[in-house]
Design an enzyme around this catalytic site. Structure first.
Site, short mmCIF file in Angstrom:
data_model
loop_
_atom_site.label_atom_id
_atom_site.label_comp_id
_atom_site.label_asym_id
_atom_site.label_seq_id
_atom_site.Cartn_x
_atom_site.Cartn_y
_atom_site.Cartn_z
N GLY A 263 0.55 20.78 -15.54
CA GLY A 263 1.37 20.76 -14.34
C GLY A 263 0.87 21.61 -13.20
O GLY A 263 1.55 21.75 -12.18
N PRO A 306 -3.92 21.44 -18.79
CA PRO A 306 -4.08 20.97 -17.41
C PRO A 306 -4.80 19.62 -17.37
O PRO A 306 -5.74 19.38 -18.12
CB PRO A 306 -4.97 22.04 -16.78
CG PRO A 306 -5.78 22.57 -17.93
CD PRO A 306 -4.86 22.52 -19.12
N ARG A 308 -4.48 17.29 -13.93
CA ARG A 308 -4.74 17.16 -12.50
C ARG A 308 -5.66 18.27 -11.95
O ARG A 308 -6.56 18.00 -11.16
CB ARG A 308 -3.40 17.23 -11.76
CG ARG A 308 -3.47 16.98 -10.28
CD ARG A 308 -2.14 17.39 -9.61
NE ARG A 308 -1.00 16.98 -10.36
CZ ARG A 308 -0.32 15.84 -10.17
NH1 ARG A 308 -0.67 15.02 -9.20
NH2 ARG A 308 0.72 15.54 -10.91
N CYS A 380 0.04 -7.29 -0.76
CA CYS A 380 1.09 -8.03 -0.06
C CYS A 380 2.41 -7.26 -0.07
O CYS A 380 3.42 -7.77 -0.58
CB CYS A 380 1.27 -9.39 -0.71
SG CYS A 380 -0.28 -10.26 -0.81
N TYR A 410 -4.89 10.68 -11.80
CA TYR A 410 -3.84 9.67 -11.68
C TYR A 410 -4.14 8.63 -10.60
O TYR A 410 -3.24 8.03 -10.04
CB TYR A 410 -2.47 10.33 -11.45
CG TYR A 410 -2.15 11.36 -12.51
CD1 TYR A 410 -1.86 10.95 -13.82
CD2 TYR A 410 -2.18 12.73 -12.24
CE1 TYR A 410 -1.60 11.89 -14.82
CE2 TYR A 410 -1.92 13.67 -13.24
CZ TYR A 410 -1.63 13.24 -14.52
OH TYR A 410 -1.38 14.16 -15.50
N1 LLP Z 1 0.79 17.79 -20.96
C1 LLP Z 1 1.81 16.91 -21.04
C2 LLP Z 1 2.63 16.89 -22.25
C3 LLP Z 1 2.08 16.05 -19.98
O1 LLP Z 1 3.09 15.20 -20.07
C4 LLP Z 1 1.27 16.09 -18.82
C5 LLP Z 1 1.52 15.20 -17.71
C6 LLP Z 1 0.20 17.00 -18.79
C7 LLP Z 1 0.00 17.84 -19.86
C8 LLP Z 1 -0.73 17.11 -17.63
O2 LLP Z 1 -0.10 17.41 -16.43
P1 LLP Z 1 -0.98 17.77 -15.13
O3 LLP Z 1 -1.66 19.08 -15.40
O4 LLP Z 1 -1.96 16.67 -14.93
O5 LLP Z 1 0.01 17.84 -14.03
N2 LLP Z 1 1.42 10.41 -12.77
C9 LLP Z 1 1.94 11.63 -12.20
C10 LLP Z 1 1.81 12.78 -13.15
C11 LLP Z 1 2.49 12.56 -14.45
C12 LLP Z 1 2.19 13.64 -15.41
C13 LLP Z 1 2.72 13.33 -16.74
N3 LLP Z 1 2.42 14.32 -17.72
C14 LLP Z 1 1.25 11.89 -10.89
O6 LLP Z 1 0.42 11.08 -10.50
O7 LLP Z 1 1.53 12.87 -10.23
#
Ligand code: LLP
Length: 452
Positions: A263, A306, A308, A380, A410
């Site tokens: 996150g 992590p 993103r 479209c 993503y």
């Molecule tokens: N761990 C778990 C259990 C998760 O559900 C997620 C993301 C992560 C790690 C990694 O999160 P990050 O560090 O990438 O924020 N499609 C959305 C994001 C959905 C994230 C879902 N889970 C977007 O494009 O912002």
């Protein structure tokens, strides 16, 4: 302006003297000529540096406590065999959420014990594949699943390592759909006490302890995505440590591991500040230490996931401009609609979350006065917007190359073939050389799925 562009561009992104953009020493003209557009470009050195940076920030912060740390790269952000290898070579493990992600990580050579398997609705096949691969942890998301995991492990004569995913009540992140630890959503088991006394989280932890074919490895919490304030992580860490202590008092078992999920937010626009990895690592380490002290429990092995923050800033999307259309707004202003050769099929985030991006004309320099522009795709739908609002040179025209930074996470992983537009390739760049990591999809690929 020449030289490195800085955030939100990858660290290898540089403006050249003729106004072009080079990424890791490869000019965008060369990329467009060789691979076509749209194309995702991934700066390998930048991605590797972010992976290393994450690991060292958390290792440093937790070493001061004498705690071991694992960093799992969340493959949902973007996974290909090359990327799985890169992060693994940098000392990260990989978090997979489906059988598909599991298969790619294994095909890349990541050993099963370095994989964590997520999913709120794992299929029997996915559970079987994870057990057969010997994954290091299965993250259980419901009571029903605990029984299914126990049965599948018992059938194989295994004792499977399980974490329980809990919801701490901390709600963090940019958009409701990407915030996962509040109560009214599908993930995890609530820490709030139920009518019978025990919380669903406690009930699940006790249930895992009760199953001889499962070993309770730890507690998992993921609070959301694109989080820019470290406080949510600190609060969640404390709550998880308190739950761990409560379980120890109750069942006499102090679980070894705590995972705080992913996150960590990044910069999408010039001037935005990404989450400071050192600051969040220090804050979480301090929260974990304080909670362990207050609850008189030994420190856990600690992990984070992590996605993103590792791959997002390393990627950009290269488009070619097509139709340019001035549209007069109600207030008299003119908005220049700049259509590109991709759109919501290669980046659904603006349409889905209202996500904001930046764009620049990158193939040339221009002295033209900037105009208020909106970058749109070729689909479209009027919601097919890539960049809501950006200043582009007034002479932007068909054939210009346009780059959108920070699309590594993503983007490709959520791409679709809407309007039967084939998905763009992912091109890795490093030390002046480019190579295809995922090839461009073709109409022949799409037709191959069509049984007539
Ligand atoms: N761990 C778990 C259990 C998760 O559900 C997620 C993301 C992560 C790690 C990694 O999160 P990050 O560090 O990438 O924020 N499609 C959305 C994001 C959905 C994230 C879902 N889970 C977007 O494009 O912002």
């Amino acid at each position: 302006m020449t030289g490195p562009l800085g955030e939100p561009w990858s660290s290898g992104s540089t403006r050249t003297a003729d106004g072009s953009l080079s990424v890791a020493g490869v000019d965008v003209h060369e990329l467009a000529a060789r691979f076509g557009t749209p194309a995702y470009v991934l700066d390998e050195a930048d991605l590797r540096a972010r992976a290393r940076g994450f690991r060292s920030a958390f290792e440093r912060a937790f070493a001061a406590l004498g705690c071991e740390v694992d960093v799992y790269y969340a493959g949902k952000a973007f996974l290909s065999r090359a990327v799985a290898r890169w992060v693994h070579e940098e000392g990260l493990r990989v978090d997979v959420a489906t059988g598909g992600e599991l298969a790619v990580a294994l095909a890349a050579g990541v050993p099963g014990e370095h994989l964590g398997m997520h999913g709120n609705n794992k299929s029997d096949e996915e559970i079987a594949a994870a057990l057969d691969a010997g994954v290091g942890r299965l993250v259980a998301d419901s009571l029903v699943e605990i029984d299914r995991l126990a049965a599948a492990a018992a059938a194989r004569g295994l004792v499977a390592p399980v974490m329980v995913r809990v919801t701490t009540g901390v709600h963090a992140g940019g958009h409701e759909y990407i915030s996962t630890a509040h109560e009214d959503q599908k993930f995890g088991l609530s820490m709030a006490a139920g009518p019978g006394g025990d919380s669903p989280a406690m009930t699940a932890l006790l249930a895992v302890l009760d199953r001889p074919s499962l070993r309770l490895l730890g507690i998992h919490s993921h609070i959301g995505s694109q989080i820019l304030d470290p406080t949510g992580f600190e609060v969640a860490a404390r709550r998880v440590l308190e739950l761990r202590a409560e379980l120890a008092a109750r069942a006499g078992v102090l679980v070894e591991e705590v995972d705080l999920g992913g996150g960590y937010g990044i910069a999408y626009l010039p001037g935005e500040e990404p989450m400071d990895t050192d600051e969040v690592a220090d804050g979480v380490a301090a929260a974990v230490a304080a909670a362990a002290r207050d609850t008189r429990t030994a420190l856990p092995r600690f992990s984070v996931e992590p996605g993103r923050a590792i791959v997002g800033p390393a990627g950009l999307t290269l488009y070619t401009v097509g139709t340019v259309k001035p549209v007069r707004l109600d207030d008299g202003r003119v908005r220049t609609y700049v259509s590109v050769d991709g759109g919501m099929s290669d980046n659904i985030r603006p349409a889905l979350y209202g996500a904001r991006y930046h764009a620049e004309v990158v193939g040339r320099s221009s002295g033209a006065e900037p105009v208020l522009a909106r970058v749109v795709g070729k689909h479209c739908e009027s919601g097919d917007i890539v960049v809501h609002e950006v200043q582009l040179p007034g002479d932007v025209h068909a054939g210009d190359l346009l780059a959108v930074p920070a699309t590594g996470a993503y983007g490709r992983s959520m791409a679709s073939t809407y309007n039967l537009v084939p998905r763009p390739p992912v091109v890795g760049v490093r030390d002046g050389a480019a190579r295809v990591l995922l090839r461009r999809e073709t109409v022949a690929d799409l037709l191959a799925l069509d049984e007539g």
